[in-house]
Scaffold this active site. Structure first.
Site, PDB file in Angstrom:
ATOM      1  N   ASN A  13       0.909  -0.837  -0.015  1.00  0.00           N
ATOM      2  CA  ASN A  13       0.194  -0.028   0.154  1.00  0.00           C
ATOM      3  C   ASN A  13       1.194   1.489   0.097  1.00  0.00           C
ATOM      4  O   ASN A  13       1.272   1.559   1.399  1.00  0.00           O
ATOM      5  CB  ASN A  13      -0.653  -0.009   1.236  1.00  0.00           C
ATOM      6  CG  ASN A  13      -1.792   1.245   1.810  1.00  0.00           C
ATOM      7  OD1 ASN A  13      -1.775   1.856   0.513  1.00  0.00           O
ATOM      8  ND2 ASN A  13      -2.044   1.415   2.217  1.00  0.00           N
ATOM      9  N   LYS A  15      -0.066   4.188  -0.363  1.00  0.00           N
ATOM     10  CA  LYS A  15      -0.684   5.197   0.118  1.00  0.00           C
ATOM     11  C   LYS A  15      -0.069   6.672  -0.313  1.00  0.00           C
ATOM     12  O   LYS A  15      -0.604   6.768  -1.869  1.00  0.00           O
ATOM     13  CB  LYS A  15      -0.059   5.986   1.955  1.00  0.00           C
ATOM     14  CG  LYS A  15      -0.049   4.403   2.539  1.00  0.00           C
ATOM     15  CD  LYS A  15      -0.237   5.013   4.067  1.00  0.00           C
ATOM     16  CE  LYS A  15       0.650   3.244   4.973  1.00  0.00           C
ATOM     17  NZ  LYS A  15       0.096   3.421   6.124  1.00  0.00           N
ATOM     18  N   HIS A  98      -9.451   1.495   4.556  1.00  0.00           N
ATOM     19  CA  HIS A  98      -8.413   1.360   5.168  1.00  0.00           C
ATOM     20  C   HIS A  98      -9.005   2.160   6.550  1.00  0.00           C
ATOM     21  O   HIS A  98      -9.962   3.128   6.332  1.00  0.00           O
ATOM     22  CB  HIS A  98      -7.458   1.832   4.452  1.00  0.00           C
ATOM     23  CG  HIS A  98      -6.282   2.056   5.190  1.00  0.00           C
ATOM     24  ND1 HIS A  98      -5.518   2.672   5.766  1.00  0.00           N
ATOM     25  CD2 HIS A  98      -4.916   0.738   4.681  1.00  0.00           C
ATOM     26  CE1 HIS A  98      -4.151   2.319   6.393  1.00  0.00           C
ATOM     27  NE2 HIS A  98      -3.703   1.536   5.000  1.00  0.00           N
ATOM     28  N   GLU A 100      -7.335   4.568   7.662  1.00  0.00           N
ATOM     29  CA  GLU A 100      -6.552   6.013   7.352  1.00  0.00           C
ATOM     30  C   GLU A 100      -7.711   6.638   7.192  1.00  0.00           C
ATOM     31  O   GLU A 100      -7.876   7.902   6.784  1.00  0.00           O
ATOM     32  CB  GLU A 100      -5.558   5.764   5.999  1.00  0.00           C
ATOM     33  CG  GLU A 100      -4.201   5.950   7.248  1.00  0.00           C
ATOM     34  CD  GLU A 100      -2.802   4.969   6.414  1.00  0.00           C
ATOM     35  OE1 GLU A 100      -2.269   5.389   5.330  1.00  0.00           O
ATOM     36  OE2 GLU A 100      -1.753   4.887   7.683  1.00  0.00           O
ATOM     37  N   GLU A 170      -5.622  -5.309  10.237  1.00  0.00           N
ATOM     38  CA  GLU A 170      -4.830  -4.197  10.734  1.00  0.00           C
ATOM     39  C   GLU A 170      -5.427  -3.474  11.973  1.00  0.00           C
ATOM     40  O   GLU A 170      -5.970  -2.793  11.748  1.00  0.00           O
ATOM     41  CB  GLU A 170      -5.360  -3.362   9.444  1.00  0.00           C
ATOM     42  CG  GLU A 170      -4.253  -3.731   7.746  1.00  0.00           C
ATOM     43  CD  GLU A 170      -3.498  -2.589   7.151  1.00  0.00           C
ATOM     44  OE1 GLU A 170      -2.619  -3.015   6.342  1.00  0.00           O
ATOM     45  OE2 GLU A 170      -5.159  -1.599   6.789  1.00  0.00           O
ATOM     46  N   GLY A 176       2.274   2.280  10.578  1.00  0.00           N
ATOM     47  CA  GLY A 176       3.037   2.964  10.343  1.00  0.00           C
ATOM     48  C   GLY A 176       3.457   3.092  11.959  1.00  0.00           C
ATOM     49  O   GLY A 176       4.271   4.428  11.828  1.00  0.00           O
ATOM     50  N   SER A 216       3.139  -2.316  10.724  1.00  0.00           N
ATOM     51  CA  SER A 216       4.252  -3.094  10.439  1.00  0.00           C
ATOM     52  C   SER A 216       4.726  -4.101  10.283  1.00  0.00           C
ATOM     53  O   SER A 216       6.100  -3.738  10.923  1.00  0.00           O
ATOM     54  CB  SER A 216       4.789  -2.218  11.354  1.00  0.00           C
ATOM     55  OG  SER A 216       4.325  -0.875  12.059  1.00  0.00           O
TER      56      SER A 216
HETATM   57  C1  PEP Z   1      -0.651  -0.224   5.366  1.00  0.00           C
HETATM   58  O1  PEP Z   1      -1.083   0.757   5.394  1.00  0.00           O
HETATM   59  O2  PEP Z   1      -1.927  -1.062   5.379  1.00  0.00           O
HETATM   60  C2  PEP Z   1       0.100  -0.431   6.837  1.00  0.00           C
HETATM   61  C3  PEP Z   1      -0.238  -1.576   7.785  1.00  0.00           C
HETATM   62  O3  PEP Z   1       1.186   0.523   7.122  1.00  0.00           O
HETATM   63  P1  PEP Z   1       2.776   0.160   7.358  1.00  0.00           P
HETATM   64  O4  PEP Z   1       2.973  -1.536   6.845  1.00  0.00           O
HETATM   65  O5  PEP Z   1       3.558   1.448   7.601  1.00  0.00           O
HETATM   66  O6  PEP Z   1       2.285   0.144   9.052  1.00  0.00           O
END
Ligand code: PEP
Length: 256
Positions: A13, A15, A98, A100, A170, A176, A216
């Protein structure tokens, strides 16, 4: 083991990162490293990178995804992109719900469900994100939250359509932040999601659904997470932006 029935999916992803020129460079680096991956390899790029990504990945084993879509086919929705528009660009996947988007763009389970339906109807594969916030985990309501999201987001989605749905678990507190869920914490919730799917669709359907972990994930922690029975891949933010790291995740999924 039922895990062997499912092909792991490693999805990046990106972003809101990478101009089209930067995307061209990164994809050029990813193509050779993804060549021998036995997992499904997906990059979910910003809308402005879709054309270049579809063009450059043609004939490779990298699939392209978007990061959202609107639920209407067309109309007065300034700034939005429909699922059909995505489909015509050659995109195969779309991330829906997501955290975010839920956090910063007022996405609700209702809109997530409507977007999911529209994406599936347009012939896209959906990576549907669910997960609890830190306060919810601390309050001991992780399973309640994740079950409510899963059921609400999948309202009216048929067992047949579930062949084109991936669930990404998630935990919001792990996205992040560098704080990864332990292998056991991630497995516990992914197994719980599979049980929720089994309740709704039956065990055979649930056993076929790919459930990813996201939060992460990186080259150091991927192997442990991906070895778990109910974790069939990852949705990866930060570590998907560097070819070397993404390559390590692909090989963790390939060897796992
Ligand atoms: C994500 O954006 O879905 C995500 C898991 O980000 P990160 O791996 O940076 O935590």
């Amino acid at each position: 083991m039922n895990k062997n029935l499912r092909k792991p999916v490693i999805a990046g992803n990106w972003k809101m990162n990478k101009t089209a020129a930067e995307a061209e460079t990164l994809i050029g680096e990813l193509i050779p490293v993804a060549k021998d991956a036995t997992c499904e390899t997906v990059i979910c790029v910003p809308y402005t990178d879709l054309a270049v990504a579809v063009k450059l990945t043609a004939g490779t084993n990298i699939k392209v995804g978007a990061q959202n879509c609107h639920f209407k086919k067309s109309g007065a929705f300034t700034g939005e992109i429909s699922a059909e528009m995505l489909k015509t660009t050659g995109v195969e996947y779309v991330i829906i719900g997501h955290s975010e988007r839920r956090q910063y763009f007022a996405e609700t389970d209702l809109t997530v469900n409507r977007r999911t339906k529209a994406a599936l109807e347009a012939g896209l594969k959906v990576i549907l994100c669910v997960g609890e916030m830190l306060s919810e985990r601390e309050d001991g309501i992780t399973e309640t939250v994740v079950k409510l999201q899963t059921i609400a987001d999948l309202t009216d989605i048929t067992a047949e359509q579930m062949k084109n749905v991936i669930i990404a678990y998630e935990p919001v507190w792990a996205i992040g932040t560098g704080k990864v869920a332990t292998d056991e914490q991630a497995e516990e919730v992914c197994a719980f999601i599979r049980a929720v799917l089994a309740e709704k669709y039956g065990k055979a359907v649930a056993d076929g659904v790919v459930i990813q972990y996201g939060g992460s994930m990186n080259p150091k922690n991927a192997a442990g997470l991906l070895a778990k029975e109910n974790i069939d891949g990852g949705l990866i933010g930060g570590a998907s932006l560097k070819a070397e790291d993404f390559a390590a995740l692909l090989s963790a999924a390939t060897n796992g």
